[in-house]
Scaffold this active site. Sequence first.
Site, mmCIF file in Angstrom:
data_model
loop_
_atom_site.group_PDB
_atom_site.id
_atom_site.type_symbol
_atom_site.label_atom_id
_atom_site.label_comp_id
_atom_site.label_asym_id
_atom_site.label_seq_id
_atom_site.Cartn_x
_atom_site.Cartn_y
_atom_site.Cartn_z
ATOM 1 N N GLY A 72 0.828 -1.210 0.000
ATOM 2 C CA GLY A 72 0.000 0.000 0.000
ATOM 3 C C GLY A 72 0.859 1.254 0.000
ATOM 4 N N ASN A 151 -7.461 4.210 9.317
ATOM 5 C CA ASN A 151 -7.027 2.946 9.908
ATOM 6 C C ASN A 151 -7.202 2.897 11.424
ATOM 7 O OD1 ASN A 151 -4.929 4.894 9.027
ATOM 8 N ND2 ASN A 151 -3.665 3.785 10.494
ATOM 9 N N CYS A 325 5.588 5.007 21.495
ATOM 10 C CA CYS A 325 6.558 5.361 22.519
ATOM 11 C C CYS A 325 7.629 6.245 21.884
ATOM 12 C CB CYS A 325 7.182 4.096 23.065
ATOM 13 S SG CYS A 325 8.104 4.403 24.549
HETATM 14 N N1 PLP Z 1 -2.582 3.225 4.224
HETATM 15 C C1 PLP Z 1 -3.355 2.830 5.248
HETATM 16 C C2 PLP Z 1 -4.628 3.550 5.540
HETATM 17 C C3 PLP Z 1 -2.957 1.741 6.040
HETATM 18 O O1 PLP Z 1 -3.728 1.355 7.060
HETATM 19 C C4 PLP Z 1 -1.744 1.071 5.732
HETATM 20 C C5 PLP Z 1 -1.265 -0.039 6.578
HETATM 21 O O2 PLP Z 1 -1.463 -0.037 7.781
HETATM 22 C C6 PLP Z 1 -0.993 1.535 4.635
HETATM 23 C C7 PLP Z 1 -1.443 2.612 3.913
HETATM 24 C C8 PLP Z 1 0.291 0.878 4.252
HETATM 25 O O3 PLP Z 1 0.075 -0.353 3.623
HETATM 26 P P1 PLP Z 1 1.278 -1.392 3.495
HETATM 27 O O4 PLP Z 1 1.481 -1.973 4.849
HETATM 28 O O5 PLP Z 1 0.808 -2.416 2.522
HETATM 29 O O6 PLP Z 1 2.455 -0.636 3.005
#
Ligand code: PLP
Length: 386
Positions: A72, A151, A325
Amino acid sequence: MDRIVYLDNNATTAVAPEVFEEMQPYFSELYGNPSSLHSFGGNIAHKIEEARARLAALLGADEDEIIFTGCGTESDATAIHSALTTFPDKRHIVTSVVEHPAVLGLCEHLEGAGYQVTYLSIDEQGRLDLGELAEAVTDDTAIVSIMHANNESGVVFPLDDIAQIVKERGCLLHTDAVQSVGKLPLDMTDTPVDFLSLSGHKLHGPKGVGALFVRRGTAYAPLLLGGHQEDNRRAGTENVASIVGLGKAAQLAAQNMEQEQTRVRAMRDRLQEELLARCPDTIVNGADSPRLPNTLNISFGYIEGESITLMLDELGICVSTGSACSSGSLEVSHVIQRMKVPEMFAHGSIRISLSRYNTEQEIDYVIEQLPPIVARLRQMSPYGRE
Ligand code: PLP
C-alpha cells in the site's frame, strides 16, 4: 480461550485458507518468470491476468486500470509521485492531517523539497470539512490525496463528495483505500477518483503486495523504472504468488462482502454497547460518523491503552493502541490528537478491529474479560478517579 483472539485486523489480517492454497504452487513447481519467452515461464502470466481481472471486478474497474505494486505504501507513493512528475509546474498538494504515515511521511519529505502541502483538519467526530477542501484546491494543486477510511478511528470520508469537489476544480484525486477495499463496496465507474491504493494483507491476502488503480486516460509516470513489467508502469519481476493471492482475496471479498460485513458490524456493535454499559467513563471515538463496520476505537478514561493492551495480551486477546513510545514517554496517536479526545481519555484509547474469522464466542470472551481489566487499572490509576 485456548487460542488467540485476534482483534487487530486493521494492522494485518489472516491469509484466507483459499488464498494460501491458490498461492502455493507458485512457490514450488510453478516458479517461472512470467516475462520469459519459454512457455514454462510465460504460462504463468495468465495467472497474473486472472488476478488482475478479479481485482478489477472488486473495484468496478477495467483490467488495464490495475497496476500491481509491492504494498500500500508503494501505491500511495506512486500516485503522488506520478502527479508531481506529470505536472511539474504544480507545486502544491492537498491531504488531511489523519492520513497514514505512508502519505504523511511522504508529504513531509516533499515539503522539505520545496513543495507546499495543505493538511485538511478534522472535527471531533473525525469528519472532514468539505468547505475547507474546496478552498484548499488551487490552480497550483498537483494532486489531492485523501484516504477513504481511517485505519485508527475507522471513520469513512465521503469519497463521492470529495471527488465531486476535486474534479469540479480539474485536479487529480488519489485515495488511500487500503482500509476500505474488501470492507466497503467501491465502484470506480461511479466514483471519479484518478488513483486508488490498496494492500493485499488488509483483505486476507498476503503481505508485500498491493495495487494501484489508475483511471484510463490519466497521465501517469512510474515510480520504479527499468523492466517492462506491468506494461511499463511498474518495473520489477512480479511477486507472482502474492499477486495470485491478492486476486483470490479480491474474489472472496467480492463474493462475500455484504453478508460478512453485516455479521462483523453486528458483532462490533454488540461489543461497543456492552463495553459502554459495563465501563463508566468510556467514549467511542467517531461514533457519530460513518465508520468501517469492523472498527471500534474506544477510550477508557483515567488509564493507559498500553496497560489495557498488555493485560489483554496475557489472555491471548490482540488489540492495538494508537500511542507510540517516543523518547521514553507515551505519545497519543496523531488521529486521536486531531479528534481532540480529552486528555484523560486520549491515553486510554485502544483499537479493536474485527474480521470475518471472529466469532460471537470471542466477542463474549472480550466482554467478559475487558471490563474487570479496566476496573483494576483504574484502582491503580495515579489520576485518582473517584
Ligand atoms: N494506508 C493505510 C490507511 C494503512 O492502514 C496502511 C497499513 O497499515 C498503509 C497505507 C500501508 O500499507 P502497506 O502496509 O501495505 O504498506
